[in-house]
Design an enzyme around this catalytic site. Sequence first.
Site, PDB file in Angstrom:
ATOM      1  N   VAL A   1       0.863  -1.284  -0.295  1.00 39.15           N
ATOM      2  CA  VAL A   1       0.062   0.010   0.053  1.00 39.15           C
ATOM      3  C   VAL A   1       0.746   1.209   0.070  1.00 39.15           C
ATOM      4  CG1 VAL A   1      -1.679   1.398   1.509  1.00 39.15           C
ATOM      5  CG2 VAL A   1      -2.065  -1.296   0.989  1.00 39.15           C
ATOM      6  N   ASP A   2       0.458   2.060  -0.802  1.00 41.49           N
ATOM      7  CA  ASP A   2       1.013   3.428  -0.927  1.00 41.49           C
ATOM      8  C   ASP A   2       0.433   4.561  -0.247  1.00 41.49           C
ATOM      9  OD1 ASP A   2       3.234   2.215  -2.509  1.00 41.49           O
ATOM     10  OD2 ASP A   2       2.497   2.955  -4.446  1.00 41.49           O
TER      11      ASP A   2
END
Length: 307
Positions: free
Chosen positions: A21-22
């Site tokens: 996840v960014d």
Amino acid sequence: KATRPSQPLSPQNVRDLFASVDAFLFDCDGVIWKGNTLIDGVPQTLEMLRSKGKKLVFVTNNSTKSRRQYAEKFHSLGIPVCEDEIFSSSFAAAMYLKLIDFPRDKKVYVIGEEGLLEELERAGYTGLGGPDDGKKMVQLKPNSLFEHDMSVGAVVVGLDQYINYYKLHMVITCRYGTLCIRENPGCLFIATNQDAVGHMTDLQEWPGAGCMVAAICGSTQKEPIVVGKPSTFMMDFLLQKFQIDTSKMCMVGDRLDTDILFGQNAGCTTLLVLSGVTNLSTLQDPSNNIQPDYHTNKVSDILKLLE
Ligand code: PLP
Ligand code: CA
């Protein structure tokens, strides 16, 4: 997206989540705070996520405040957040009008509070109604007649602690609602959100915008355009702004039918926290068909499990 039962967050899957996840999208009430009280361990967790380069976005359905007021609230709770990172349903209503090129010479009648009026005005629209109309009364005289105001092209409805019979009369049977139903079918009916309840104070739930919206639906038989969660409008807007790939986003929320659905509709990973309105038995009840990817007690578990 999630078809299997939600998995409890564990040291193993939190690492996978963190790696994939960014950007983390956080719902606010029940996740960051409850009413005006900060949920334990939130500032430290957000600080850690920022220090690891994660993008943070805050999405709230509570339309009573503007983004400016939410930024002040975050700061007062010791969390540095800028306006650009906040997506409130009040802001979403203003952005929706902008998106559809709502004419600037038309007015917007607001059943809602100052924050909603502020967002509409910041976007260049003229708002009518709001808290000021909370003191007005309908005079039930045989010769009472309000003239139609054809300059109103939209009715926007959010939580309004000052809702009264006058405002309902204005939008349902008299000035503006009549425009929606009969006189001017082009008049828009927009709802900021339809939450059944909300945390107006820390310890108790209070009626949410859903009951104000339903009062109008009940009488007009019209369905609103909803701009808050779980509608895809706010998601599309923030995706365009930040250019993030939804497969690299995680939506963190406490409500299944708004937050988790909002994330799932967009193809995000979803994490339910049990620090708000949903408890484990609701999540695991056979009648519940909304399963997040993961669940955990509170946001700070991310920090704890990564240690
Ligand atoms: N609407 C109102 C009036 C509320 O008080 C709340 C929560 O307190 C909400 C909506 C839901 O807000 P959120 O989306 O941040 O959980
Ligand atoms: Ca919430």
